[in-house]
Design a protein around this motif. Structure first.
Motif, short mmCIF file in Angstrom:
data_model
loop_
_atom_site.label_atom_id
_atom_site.label_comp_id
_atom_site.label_asym_id
_atom_site.label_seq_id
_atom_site.Cartn_x
_atom_site.Cartn_y
_atom_site.Cartn_z
N PRO A 125 0.83 -1.16 0.05
CA PRO A 125 -0.08 0.04 -0.06
C PRO A 125 0.86 1.17 0.23
CG PRO A 125 -0.02 -0.91 2.18
CD PRO A 125 0.80 -2.08 1.17
N ARG A 126 0.38 2.38 -0.39
CA ARG A 126 0.98 3.83 -0.31
C ARG A 126 1.62 3.89 1.01
NH1 ARG A 126 0.17 9.12 0.59
NH2 ARG A 126 1.19 10.52 -0.82
N MET A 183 5.00 10.67 11.98
CA MET A 183 5.63 11.25 10.82
C MET A 183 4.55 11.16 9.66
SD MET A 183 9.49 9.81 9.70
CE MET A 183 9.99 9.92 11.31
N LEU A 184 3.94 9.88 9.64
CA LEU A 184 3.12 9.51 8.28
C LEU A 184 1.75 9.37 8.42
CD1 LEU A 184 5.82 6.73 7.34
CD2 LEU A 184 5.68 9.11 6.47
N THR A 185 1.35 9.15 9.75
CA THR A 185 -0.23 8.98 9.87
C THR A 185 -0.62 9.86 11.07
OG1 THR A 185 -0.06 7.14 11.17
CG2 THR A 185 -0.17 6.70 8.98
N PRO A 186 -0.27 11.15 11.01
CA PRO A 186 -0.58 12.08 12.02
C PRO A 186 -2.21 12.21 12.31
CG PRO A 186 0.12 13.48 10.55
CD PRO A 186 0.37 12.04 9.83
N HIS A 187 -3.00 12.22 11.32
CA HIS A 187 -4.45 12.42 11.44
C HIS A 187 -5.22 11.25 11.86
CE1 HIS A 187 -3.34 16.38 9.54
NE2 HIS A 187 -3.06 15.72 8.49
N ALA A 188 -4.40 10.14 12.04
CA ALA A 188 -5.18 8.77 12.77
C ALA A 188 -5.08 8.94 14.07
CB ALA A 188 -4.66 7.69 12.15
N GLN A 189 -5.96 8.61 14.98
CA GLN A 189 -6.08 8.81 16.24
C GLN A 189 -5.13 7.57 16.82
OE1 GLN A 189 -9.90 8.45 18.08
NE2 GLN A 189 -9.08 9.02 19.95
N LEU A 231 9.31 2.48 3.51
CA LEU A 231 10.74 2.04 3.01
C LEU A 231 11.88 3.10 3.21
CD1 LEU A 231 9.85 -0.63 0.51
CD2 LEU A 231 10.99 -0.97 2.76
N PRO A 232 11.70 4.37 2.40
CA PRO A 232 12.72 5.27 2.31
C PRO A 232 13.08 5.80 3.80
CG PRO A 232 10.74 6.04 1.23
CD PRO A 232 10.57 4.60 1.26
N VAL A 233 11.83 5.78 4.49
CA VAL A 233 11.74 6.63 5.59
C VAL A 233 12.78 5.85 6.60
CG1 VAL A 233 10.73 6.98 7.98
CG2 VAL A 233 9.85 8.05 5.75
N LEU A 273 -1.17 1.60 10.54
CA LEU A 273 0.32 1.32 10.36
C LEU A 273 1.00 0.17 10.88
CD1 LEU A 273 2.90 3.20 9.95
CD2 LEU A 273 2.71 4.07 12.59
N ARG A 274 0.61 -0.11 12.12
CA ARG A 274 0.96 -1.45 12.55
C ARG A 274 0.63 -2.75 11.60
NH1 ARG A 274 -1.24 0.20 18.06
NH2 ARG A 274 0.52 1.08 19.31
#
Length: 315
Positions: free
Chosen positions: A13-14, A37-43, A20-22, A48-49
């Protein structure tokens, strides 16, 4: 050897393609840091996990537990595998690095310093998002080597300057946009202040260092002759920001005073006005932001300012 993207890797997925680069660039990152860093708007970092576990099953990433005890149970720290690193290098999305983190290194005492460098970059990128500026997850790079040779210093560590990170930040104001570049030095209060003071001398050397032509060769005004080395990499001498953490406010204040005293006694630092240097704490940088009065200048009156550091107009 460069590895082409496999069907399994391209099916990520996106978010996985961002991870990967992070992880390649920052080496070791906590789940909570990746979330901010990447999903700040998710509570919560549930998705992510899930993506991280998918990538682990594909042998693109691996994880280890954080050595330091934390409330709420152990925290997982993520790093890229050789297979994942090959994919990133094939994509040419970030600068290739010879260094590859191993499971042993990921589990070593280097954890906390690596995470503190990431946390400092996160402070900038989080505030950039809030302020309408630009500083993304790949806008700081750890441990970039800068060569410094002058006089008799031909070999050894004294010939190299390696900041903990180089960070680029684009500031947007009503009068326009401004590109800011920083050398970051993260001090977790574990290094002797005298050693950190010696690093200040190296930064001052770099700000004025002009590479000499190869020994024994006569060069007729080549391009770049007589130019400071930094001009080939940066639009101006990067500002140096020393970020303190890992101790009580009282201890950190003493370290600020000690660093200022060492700088005042260092003739090279005093005579290099083109190098703007400031000191702050990670807590202040995170809580109040880089453009509040959280930075103490290294030289002169200890009046707090922001990360602009009243640098020369050429910056």
């Amino acid at each position: 050897m460069t590895t082409a993207l496999s069907p399994a890797a391209t099916s990520l997925p996106r978010l996985g393609q961002q991870l990967l680069p992070v992880l390649y660039q920052h080496r070791l990152v906590a789940t909570g840091q990746l979330h901010r860093m990447l999903t700040p708007h998710a509570q919560r970092p549930v998705y992510l996990r899930g993506v991280l576990n998918q990538m682990r099953a594909m042998k693109l990433v691996e994880c280890t537990a954080r050595r330091a005890g934390r409330r709420g149970g152990p925290e997982l720290l993520w790093f890229i595998t050789p297979r994942g690193a090959d994919i990133v290098e094939a994509s040419r999305e970030v600068t290739s690095r010879a260094y590859r983190i191993s499971p042993e290194t990921a589990a070593s005492q280097l954890q906390e310093h690596t995470l503190a460098v990431v946390e400092t970059g996160l402070a900038f990128s989080t505030w950039a998002r809030a302020l309408g500026d630009e500083c993304g997850p790949l806008d700081w790079e750890p441990e970039l080597v800068h060569r410094v040779r002058d006089g008799e210093n031909r070999l050894g560590d004294d010939a190299l300057l390696i900041p903990d990170a180089v960070l680029r930040y684009t500031r947007t104001t009503p009068t326009g946009r401004r590109l800011l570049t920083y050398f970051l030095e993260i001090d977790r209060s574990t290094m002797q202040v005298g050693r950190l003071g010696r690093k200040l001398t190296s930064y001052a050397r770099y700000a004025t260092y002009v590479p000499a032509p190869p020994h024994g060769r006569r060069v007729a005004a080549p391009a770049g002759a007589g130019r400071e080395a930094w001009r080939d990499r940066y639009p101006a001498v990067p500002r140096l920001l020393i970020v303190l953490t890992g101790a009580s406010p009282t201890v950190l204040q003493r370290r600020i005073e000690d660093l200022r005293a060492l700088a005042a006694a260092d003739a090279r630092v005093r005579r290099t006005p083109q190098l703007a240097v400031g000191i702050t704490t990670l807590e202040q940088l995170t809580d109040r932001g880089p453009f509040e009065q959280v930075v103490i200048p290294l030289l002169g009156e200890p009046t707090p300012g922001d990360v602009l550091l009243s640098a020369p107009s050429a910056s």
